[in-house]
Design a protein around this motif. Structure first.
Motif, short mmCIF file in Angstrom:
data_model
loop_
_atom_site.label_atom_id
_atom_site.label_comp_id
_atom_site.label_asym_id
_atom_site.label_seq_id
_atom_site.Cartn_x
_atom_site.Cartn_y
_atom_site.Cartn_z
N MET A 269 -30.12 -18.29 -31.13
CA MET A 269 -30.91 -19.37 -30.56
C MET A 269 -31.07 -19.31 -29.05
N GLN B 139 -26.65 -28.68 -26.92
CA GLN B 139 -27.90 -27.95 -27.10
C GLN B 139 -28.47 -27.50 -25.76
N PHE C 73 -30.63 -32.14 -36.64
CA PHE C 73 -29.93 -31.38 -37.69
C PHE C 73 -28.41 -31.54 -37.59
N PRO C 74 -27.80 -31.17 -36.44
CA PRO C 74 -26.36 -31.39 -36.36
C PRO C 74 -25.96 -32.87 -36.43
N ALA D 299 -34.41 -30.76 -32.69
CA ALA D 299 -33.35 -29.79 -32.97
C ALA D 299 -31.99 -30.45 -33.00
N ASN E 163 -19.40 -28.81 -35.93
CA ASN E 163 -20.58 -29.44 -36.52
C ASN E 163 -21.49 -30.08 -35.47
N GLN E 164 -20.91 -30.37 -34.31
CA GLN E 164 -21.73 -30.96 -33.25
C GLN E 164 -22.54 -29.91 -32.51
N MET E 165 -22.22 -28.65 -32.74
CA MET E 165 -22.92 -27.62 -31.97
C MET E 165 -23.93 -26.86 -32.82
N ILE E 166 -23.65 -26.74 -34.12
CA ILE E 166 -24.50 -25.90 -34.95
C ILE E 166 -25.79 -26.62 -35.30
N SER E 167 -26.92 -25.99 -35.01
CA SER E 167 -28.17 -26.69 -35.25
C SER E 167 -29.14 -25.88 -36.10
N LYS E 168 -28.71 -24.71 -36.55
CA LYS E 168 -29.61 -23.91 -37.39
C LYS E 168 -28.92 -23.66 -38.72
#
Lengths: 267, 275
Positions: free
Chosen positions: A100, B180, B205-206, B202, A86-91
């Motif tokens: 990405m 990121q 979101f997470p 960006a 969950n800390q890595m997924i941003s889309k």
């Protein structure tokens, strides 16, 4: 391939979290990094990726010092999969998530699609490519993060607790998948608490304790050295205990068990 | 990265005060600072605040980031005031001493400068005390003190948990931002500011996702422990009121009284040196 020399680091000036670490990782190896909480395992991974900068010592990849490379540059050759997906997924969408880093590199949409599809296939997520991330289980999310790192084609893959929170079926799935990646030539470093994982899948273990690397050995040798185990605060697996109580040679017993277990599972 | 704006364990007289005393002090102090524009009062309060801060044993390094952040907000606020009402000071103080004309309706006027200086002082008075309150109050004790002054313990606990998780969320933010960057999002100083701002979004979101997940974990854990079953509860961190706590509260009230007295004395909220 990757050499770490006299590496030291502390988050605060008065305490060193890692001191004087030396090791070399060779191409195509699958290595486990073990030790109790706070021993410095994750810190080591962060140092390798450039998330934090060492106070002392050097990290070299194929003879090149990495000191001046930014996080972004290092990510091209060292991929780091964090423990918590969950800390890595941003889309919100799986496809976009994996795409990405490629889009940010300015690739054309066709190139992106080809690579993303390939990575998703490797990770067994191709059928889900148009799904939202939120529809996936924790283990599947973990594989999404691995896919999104794989598209960057790193030579070394570092995974923090790849199987934490997974049941046995998913554990096997992830580990077999990593083994496959390893056989394709990617060097794999795994940070783990799972002694069985270490025994079953890795040929070499770096043992950490209190910020020092106290051993660089094979998992089997590690288990036959009770003093070392105690220093690293590691627990023997129940298989080991069983072999000892039955008066069997633990090393060959565990080996046989794993081999038999695989045979049965692959049926 | 060190945590910003969270509780730091230390042993100073401010840490030894009960949470209730600190809360009352902070609220009264803020009211005193809010009602007055009197430069003398504000200057006195500012120096007292700084002295408290020094006595608390905190180092400049520990608050540097927070202070810079607030300074930026303050700067934006001041620029806003100047843009929207460049003659506010003239209206308040009733005289006009123009130093030089800039363009259109904007010129530099002594009264406006003085008004904005006072406005800035109000910030400076509250900042050290607010920092002290946040950094020297153990969140659990804070919950106990909120409860003590009559707030429902559920609300008190919610506030305390929010404070407790500030450092965790900051760490999450940091880790997510690194992840990121490893994916090619550039947040380093090499990039343009606008680009960096866009990329920072960006991360949100997470961050929101992992925070929501944390909320679920915590509420489950609290429910398992039977939180909210009874009307009342006890607090392990509750400290009895001591002489020094009374002293702190009395001191705050005296400051408030001075501030109010000056208001009557000046015949308004403003101290006018121009007459």
């Amino acid at each position: 391939m990757l050499t770490v020399e006299e590496l030291s680091f502390g988050y605060t000036p008065d305490k060193e979290n890692l001191s004087d670490i030396n090791f070399t990782i060779y191409k195509g190896e699958m290595v486990s990094i073990v030790g109790k909480n706070g021993a410095g395992k994750s810190t080591l991974a962060k140092l390798l990726c450039g998330f934090v900068t060492q106070n002392h010592g050097s990290i070299t990849l194929k003879g090149r010092n990495l000191a001046d490379d930014t996080i972004k540059e290092r990510a091209g050759y060292i991929g780091y999969v964090m423990q918590n997906p969950n800390q890595m997924i941003s889309k919100p969408m799986i496809y976009d998530e994996v795409a990405m880093s490629l889009r940010l590199k300015g690739m054309t949409e066709e190139q992106v699609q080809e690579k993303v599809h390939e990575a998703l296939k490797i990770c067994g997520l191709y059928p889900f490519r148009n799904w939202p991330v939120s529809a996936l289980s924790y283990g599947q999310k973990k594989r999404v993060t691995i896919a999104s790192i794989l598209v960057q084609e790193p030579e070394i893959l570092i995974l923090d607790e790849p199987t934490a929170g997974q049941d046995f079926r998913h554990y096997t799935e992830i580990m077999e998948f990593l083994k496959e990646l390893n056989e394709r030539g990617i060097t794999v470093l795994m940070i783990t608490h799972d002694m069985h994982l270490m025994l079953e899948y890795t040929e070499r273990s770096l043992v950490f304790s209190e910020g020092h690397m106290i051993a660089d050995t094979t998992p089997a040798k590690l288990f036959s050295d009770p003093q070392l185990l105690r220093r690293a605060s590691l627990k023997e697996t129940s298989l080991f205990e069983l072999a000892k109580r039955c008066g069997l040679d633990s090393e060959s017993y565990i080996e046989k068990f794993i081999r038999y277990d695989r045979q049965v599972r692959n049926k | 990265m060190s945590a910003v704006l969270s509780y730091v364990e230390k042993d100073s007289f401010i840490h030894r005060l009960t949470g209730t005393a600190k809360l009352l002090f902070f609220v009264i102090w803020s009211i005193a600072a809010m009602i007055t524009y009197d430069t003398r009062v504000l200057a006195g309060m500012f120096f007292t605040g700084v002295v408290f801060f020094i006595l608390s044993g905190f180092k400049w390094k520990e608050v540097r980031f927070a202070v810079f952040f607030m300074a930026v907000l303050m700067g934006i606020n001041l620029i806003g005031i100047f843009l929207f009402s460049p003659e506010q000071g003239v209206k308040i103080y009733g005289t006009r001493h123009e130093l030089c004309h800039l363009f259109w309706r904007y010129s530099i006027v002594t009264e406006q400068l003085f008004y904005m200086f006072n406005f800035m002082m109000k910030y400076l008075v509250v900042i050290p005390v607010a920092l002290l309150f946040i950094m020297a109050t153990n969140p659990s004790e804070f919950a106990a003190s909120l409860n003590k002054i009559g707030v429902s313990y559920r609300v008190g606990y919610a506030v305390a948990i929010a404070l407790r998780y500030i450092p965790d969320v900051q760490r999450d933010y940091h880790e997510i931002s690194q992840a990121q960057q490893a994916r090619g999002v550039d947040l380093s100083r090499k990039d343009k500011t606008l680009e960096r701002l866009k990329n920072s979004a960006a991360i949100l979101f997470p961050l929101v996702l992992s925070s929501l997940q944390r909320i679920e974990f915590i509420s489950n854990a609290m429910e398992l422990r039977g939180f909210g079953k009874q009307k009342k509860r006890t607090w392990i961190m509750e400290k009895p009121f001591m002489k020094r706590d009374y002293a702190a509260v009395v001191f705050a009230f005296v400051t408030l009284a001075v501030s109010v007295l000056c208001m009557f004395n000046n015949g308004g909220r403003y101290f006018n040196p121009f007459l």
